[in-house]
Design a protein around this motif. Structure first.
Motif, PDB file in Angstrom:
ATOM      1  N   ARG A 152       1.797   7.872  -0.810  1.00  0.00           N
ATOM      2  CA  ARG A 152       2.039   8.285  -2.199  1.00  0.00           C
ATOM      3  C   ARG A 152       1.279   8.052  -3.636  1.00  0.00           C
ATOM      4  NH1 ARG A 152       6.664   8.874  -5.234  1.00  0.00           N
ATOM      5  NH2 ARG A 152       8.172   9.368  -3.308  1.00  0.00           N
ATOM      6  N   ALA A 153       0.452   6.991  -3.098  1.00  0.00           N
ATOM      7  CA  ALA A 153      -0.521   6.698  -4.085  1.00  0.00           C
ATOM      8  C   ALA A 153      -1.854   7.133  -3.888  1.00  0.00           C
ATOM      9  CB  ALA A 153      -0.549   5.115  -4.572  1.00  0.00           C
ATOM     10  N   ASN A 154      -1.860   7.668  -2.830  1.00  0.00           N
ATOM     11  CA  ASN A 154      -3.108   9.204  -2.851  1.00  0.00           C
ATOM     12  C   ASN A 154      -4.490   7.694  -2.565  1.00  0.00           C
ATOM     13  OD1 ASN A 154      -4.446  11.070  -2.188  1.00  0.00           O
ATOM     14  ND2 ASN A 154      -5.163  11.094  -4.152  1.00  0.00           N
ATOM     15  N   ILE A 155      -3.856   6.979  -1.930  1.00  0.00           N
ATOM     16  CA  ILE A 155      -4.894   6.340  -1.244  1.00  0.00           C
ATOM     17  C   ILE A 155      -5.843   6.486   0.166  1.00  0.00           C
ATOM     18  CG2 ILE A 155      -5.180   3.432  -0.600  1.00  0.00           C
ATOM     19  CD1 ILE A 155      -3.387   2.286  -2.812  1.00  0.00           C
ATOM     20  N   LEU A 156      -5.544   7.155   0.839  1.00  0.00           N
ATOM     21  CA  LEU A 156      -6.146   7.471   1.928  1.00  0.00           C
ATOM     22  C   LEU A 156      -6.950   8.571   1.528  1.00  0.00           C
ATOM     23  CD1 LEU A 156      -3.120   7.274   4.640  1.00  0.00           C
ATOM     24  CD2 LEU A 156      -4.938   5.597   4.177  1.00  0.00           C
ATOM     25  N   ARG A 157      -7.855   8.855   2.323  1.00  0.00           N
ATOM     26  CA  ARG A 157      -8.879   9.844   2.954  1.00  0.00           C
ATOM     27  C   ARG A 157      -9.456   9.947   3.631  1.00  0.00           C
ATOM     28  NH1 ARG A 157      -7.658   9.582  -2.188  1.00  0.00           N
ATOM     29  NH2 ARG A 157      -8.825   9.212  -4.022  1.00  0.00           N
ATOM     30  N   ARG A 158      -8.584  11.243   4.204  1.00  0.00           N
ATOM     31  CA  ARG A 158      -9.001  11.440   5.717  1.00  0.00           C
ATOM     32  C   ARG A 158      -8.268  10.522   6.735  1.00  0.00           C
ATOM     33  NH1 ARG A 158     -15.269  15.127   4.841  1.00  0.00           N
ATOM     34  NH2 ARG A 158     -13.941  16.080   2.939  1.00  0.00           N
TER      35      ARG A 158
END
Length: 511
Positions: free
Chosen positions: A369-375
């Motif tokens: 949700r917080a867009n913490i993961l990158r690929r």
């Protein structure tokens, strides 16, 4: 110069633990025969000060005068010999022993100086009980007594040692409203009998109800002393926090409309290994935009109710619906995915991982949700940025993203848990004992967030043993006793006498 009116005088009391300054300078004068309240936020130094007075800690500086004489209180036995007794928040009674045996534990009256004289012990206990009109049976086992009755035994233990100054540490924390009223009457009786009471509490209504004077301490210093009649609750709160405090609640004159049921329980039953019902056919519903408060004395099924709804424990009968879907057999993760937010009563055991950072705790259920993961990998920069945003938004004091959460105060830990749960914009916020152990400033923040959730159209199920909190925040109040819902009342139709009686098992059980 010593004032003969004062039984206790503290001057410049300081205490350090290594580099940590717990008390900077405390001045206190307690008059003989008065009820004197000590107020302060968590971390202000109240507990340290009381531990100094009963000899658990030694002051690093300052003077203590008791009955006009400068004294050194080396240990609790020395405090007792001086005439200082303390009733701790957590009782120290032996449940299998009688009232009389607990009162004279370790110092039973003797026959011929050798043998315990049980009859003399019972007679002395009865005389003490009657002197203070405590209404106890000296031969009753402690295990058979209510919480309020056990507290009376603790008070009598101190009086049996001829305590002139009785210290009560948060004495109403575990009591029902009727028991609180009884305790306040007991304190009035103690005052009438010439005893001096030093009362530690954070409940401002009690300060006004019971005390003659109030001393406020903040950041290890005494900042004010007032005649209680001359100050308002708002004045005391301002002294405690250093600013105006507004414990806002639901306004009764506002017309509200609620949506459909977000959560619905029908006949939910949970038993323990021995077959005892911890939840007994519980039925209730929480509507969108509504705060449903669950009122009850601790240990009557509140913990089990929260855990069953959250999916942390199983039930033996009944159903749970969430937004019309039966979630009875769903996992914790599946319930969270549907929109269930959970703030547990034990934040240390259930709410956080103490060894992890603030950032890791606040992001635990929010990586996508917080867009913490990158690929598929965690972006350290985004994690730190997200945590910094939440630290600022929720005013998590003394924290940075990498700060181990276990080093924060209870109030700031609670803010991290609430920040994490609200970030997911849950359809239902299940919040249990939200301000337990929090000071008035942190409580103000938590109240605001709970009400904001309801105002945003979310359902809120609030479980609290603080009746004032239930009344301040709820639209409806459900009373739980021995695992059963005794009644569900509209807030406008409820009063503390009725709810307090239901909390003790009186009244008709809800259908």
């Amino acid at each position: 110069m010593t004032d003969p009116q004062n039984i206790l005088e503290l001057s410049g009391i300081a205490k350090t633990f290594g580099d940590k300054v717990a008390l900077k300078s405390i001045d206190l004068a307690v008059r003989r025969g008065e009820v004197h309240v000590i107020c302060g936020e968590n971390g202000a130094g109240k507990s340290t000060l009381m531990n100094i007075l009963v000899g658990i800690h030694k002051p690093s500086g300052g003077q203590i005068r008791f009955n006009g004489q400068q004294v050194q209180i080396s240990d609790p036995i020395a405090a007792s010999r001086l005439g200082i007794g303390m009733v701790h928040q957590h009782f120290t009674l032996v449940p299998s022993m009688s009232v009389a045996e607990n009162l004279f534990l370790g110092r039973h009256p003797k026959k011929f100086g050798l043998f315990s004289d049980r009859q003399a012990m019972v007679d002395r206990a009865r005389a003490l009980i009657e002197a203070y009109n405590f209404g106890l049976d000296p031969q009753a086992a402690i295990s058979s007594l209510s919480v309020g009755q056990r507290q009376r035994v603790e008070i009598l233990k101190a009086l049996a040692f001829d305590a002139e100054l009785l210290i009560l540490d948060e004495p109403t924390a575990v009591l029902t409203p009727p028991e609180v009223e009884e305790l306040l009457k007991i304190i009035a009786t103690l005052r009438e009998r010439g005893r001096t009471v030093l009362f530690i509490t954070h409940k401002l209504r009690e300060v006004k109800a019971v005390s003659d004077r109030v001393t406020v301490i903040r950041h290890g210093e005494s900042v004010s002393i007032h005649n209680t009649a001359d100050v308002s609750e708002a004045d005391i709160a301002r002294d405690m926090v250093g600013r105006d405090v507004f414990l806002v609640g639901r306004k009764g004159d506002v017309e509200r409309s609620f949506g459909d049921a977000v959560l619905k329980l029908n006949g939910v039953t949970r038993t323990n290994a021995a077959g005892r019902r911890l939840l007994d056919a519980v039925s209730l519903e929480v509507r969108a935009g509504e705060v449903l408060g669950i009122a009850g004395v601790d240990g009557n099924g509140q913990t089990e109710l929260a855990e069953v709804i959250a999916g942390l424990s199983t039930m033996q009968a009944g159903n749970i619906w969430f937004d019309g879907a039966d979630i009875s057999d769903m996992t914790v993760a599946e319930r969270q995915a549907l929109g269930l937010g959970f703030v547990p009563e034990d934040r240390l055991d259930r709410g956080i991982s103490k060894t992890m950072s603030v950032a890791e705790n606040v992001a635990a259920t929010n990586y996508e949700r917080a867009n913490i993961l990158r690929r598929g990998f965690v972006s350290s920069a985004r994690l730190a940025e997200f945590a910094a945003e939440k630290i600022k938004e929720f005013d998590v004091r003394g924290a940075k993203p990498k700060t181990p959460i276990g080093t924060l105060s209870g109030g700031n830990m609670q803010k991290v848990v609430i920040a994490r749960e609200l970030e997911r914009e849950p359809r239902l916020l299940l919040v249990s004992q939200p301000t337990r152990g929090l000071d008035i400033g942190a409580s103000e923040f938590v109240y605001d967030r709970i009400l904001a959730s309801a105002n945003a159209g979310r359902g809120v199920l609030l479980i609290s043993s603080e009746l004032s909190e239930i009344f301040a925040l709820s639209d409806r109040i459900a009373v739980i006793y021995s695992g059963r819902i005794m009644a569900i009342l509209d807030r406008a139709d409820a009063d503390e006498v009725t709810v307090g009686a239901l909390m003790n098992g009186a009244g008709k059980e809800a259908a």
